[in-house]
Design a protein around this motif. Structure first.
Motif, short mmCIF file in Angstrom:
data_model
loop_
_atom_site.label_atom_id
_atom_site.label_comp_id
_atom_site.label_asym_id
_atom_site.label_seq_id
_atom_site.Cartn_x
_atom_site.Cartn_y
_atom_site.Cartn_z
N SER A 120 0.82 -1.20 0.00
CA SER A 120 0.00 0.00 0.00
C SER A 120 0.86 1.26 0.00
N ASN A 121 2.16 1.12 0.33
CA ASN A 121 3.05 2.26 0.31
C ASN A 121 3.11 2.90 -1.07
N GLU A 122 3.13 2.07 -2.10
CA GLU A 122 3.18 2.59 -3.46
C GLU A 122 1.92 3.39 -3.79
N GLU A 123 0.79 2.88 -3.37
CA GLU A 123 -0.48 3.57 -3.63
C GLU A 123 -0.53 4.90 -2.87
N ARG A 124 -0.01 4.88 -1.66
CA ARG A 124 0.03 6.10 -0.85
C ARG A 124 0.93 7.15 -1.50
N CYS A 125 2.09 6.70 -1.99
CA CYS A 125 3.02 7.61 -2.67
C CYS A 125 2.39 8.18 -3.93
N ARG A 126 1.68 7.34 -4.66
CA ARG A 126 1.00 7.79 -5.88
C ARG A 126 -0.05 8.85 -5.55
N THR A 127 -0.82 8.61 -4.50
CA THR A 127 -1.86 9.56 -4.08
C THR A 127 -1.26 10.88 -3.65
N LEU A 128 -0.19 10.83 -2.84
CA LEU A 128 0.49 12.05 -2.40
C LEU A 128 1.05 12.83 -3.57
N LEU A 129 1.62 12.11 -4.53
CA LEU A 129 2.21 12.74 -5.70
C LEU A 129 1.14 13.46 -6.52
N ILE A 130 0.04 12.77 -6.80
CA ILE A 130 -1.03 13.36 -7.61
C ILE A 130 -1.64 14.57 -6.91
N GLN A 131 -1.86 14.45 -5.59
CA GLN A 131 -2.41 15.58 -4.84
C GLN A 131 -1.48 16.79 -4.92
N HIS A 132 -0.17 16.53 -4.80
CA HIS A 132 0.81 17.62 -4.88
C HIS A 132 0.79 18.26 -6.27
N LEU A 133 0.75 17.43 -7.31
CA LEU A 133 0.77 17.95 -8.68
C LEU A 133 -0.51 18.74 -8.99
N ASP A 134 -1.64 18.26 -8.47
CA ASP A 134 -2.89 18.99 -8.66
C ASP A 134 -2.83 20.38 -8.04
N LYS A 135 -2.11 20.47 -6.91
CA LYS A 135 -2.05 21.74 -6.18
C LYS A 135 -0.93 22.65 -6.68
N HIS A 136 0.25 22.06 -6.99
CA HIS A 136 1.42 22.88 -7.29
C HIS A 136 1.90 22.80 -8.74
N GLY A 137 1.42 21.82 -9.48
CA GLY A 137 1.77 21.75 -10.90
C GLY A 137 2.97 20.89 -11.24
N CYS A 138 4.01 20.92 -10.38
CA CYS A 138 5.20 20.13 -10.67
C CYS A 138 5.87 19.73 -9.35
N ILE A 139 6.84 18.81 -9.47
CA ILE A 139 7.56 18.36 -8.28
C ILE A 139 8.95 17.88 -8.70
N THR A 140 9.94 18.05 -7.83
CA THR A 140 11.27 17.50 -8.07
C THR A 140 11.39 16.16 -7.35
N ARG A 141 12.43 15.41 -7.71
CA ARG A 141 12.64 14.12 -7.04
C ARG A 141 12.88 14.33 -5.54
N THR A 142 13.67 15.36 -5.20
CA THR A 142 13.97 15.63 -3.79
C THR A 142 12.70 15.95 -3.01
N ASP A 143 11.83 16.77 -3.60
CA ASP A 143 10.58 17.11 -2.92
C ASP A 143 9.67 15.89 -2.79
N PHE A 144 9.70 15.01 -3.78
CA PHE A 144 8.91 13.77 -3.70
C PHE A 144 9.43 12.88 -2.57
N MET A 145 10.75 12.82 -2.41
CA MET A 145 11.34 12.06 -1.31
C MET A 145 10.85 12.58 0.03
N ARG A 146 10.86 13.92 0.18
CA ARG A 146 10.44 14.52 1.45
C ARG A 146 8.94 14.32 1.67
#
Length: 199
Positions: free
Chosen positions: A137-163
């Motif tokens: 479920s960790n992968e699904e959680r990461c996917r959800t967090l990523l999409i939510q972030h992209l919906d709000k901010h438009g883009c993300i770096t690898r470092t920010d995704f790690m954090r």
């Protein structure tokens, strides 16, 4: 508002058989990007966003100028900035290494006592981190967090995704490559300037 935290073991692989001490880690509420920070400062102080951005740029330029000459620089009540260096390889004798083999390691920030004390006392609240899990479920959680972030901010770096997902560099690379193949995201830029956008 509380600062949320969870408790973790040190995770030393050489001491798997031993009970390891727990340490506290803040669970981030999110990231305030530069534009949002300028907007917040403007609203709280009445300075125009352009004035704040100009001041920040001027401080950044001057800080870089003096650090590049080897000075330690105190910036307001925030703290002291200084440089640290690293060698290409372990050195036992001074004659074994020359200047070209020594490089900038990082820029250090030593927070001023007054600034640190202004944060105390923190309102702390312990919760189970929503990002920490060893199952699928960790992968699904990461996917959800990523999409939510992209919906709000438009883009993300690898470092920010790690954090954001509280995962390692290798795990972040693995998941980002997987999401690229699944066409959930796309990559823009190259080298150190790569960002990920929603497909």
């Amino acid at each position: 508002m509380s600062v949320y935290y969870d408790l973790y073991t040190s995770g030393n692989p050489q001491k798997k058989e031993e009970q390891q001490a727990l340490y506290a880690r803040v669970i981030p509420s999110g990231t305030i990007n530069a534009d949002k920070f300028v907007e917040l400062v403007s609203k709280s102080n009445g300075f125009s966003p352009a004035t704040i951005e100009g001041c920040l740029q001027a401080v950044s330029d001057e800080l870089q100028h003096w650090l590049a000459q080897g000075w330690t620089v105190e910036v307001g009540e925030i703290g002291h900035f200084s440089l640290s260096l690293t060698c290409d390889r372990p050195v036992m004798e001074k004659k074994e290494i020359r200047s070209p083999s020594i490089h900038l390691n990082k820029v250090n920030l030593r927070i001023n006592k007054k600034f640190r004390e202004s944060l105390e006392p923190l309102q702390l609240e312990r919760i189970e981190s929503p990002y920490r899990t060893n199952n699928d479920s960790n992968e699904e959680r990461c996917r959800t967090l990523l999409i939510q972030h992209l919906d709000k901010h438009g883009c993300i770096t690898r470092t920010d995704f790690m954090r954001l997902a509280e995962i390692s560099r290798n795990k972040a690379i693995e998941l980002l490559n997987k999401f690229l193949k699944e066409e959930i995201i796309r990559k823009y830029g190259g080298g150190k300037t790569v960002v990920y956008l929603k497909e």
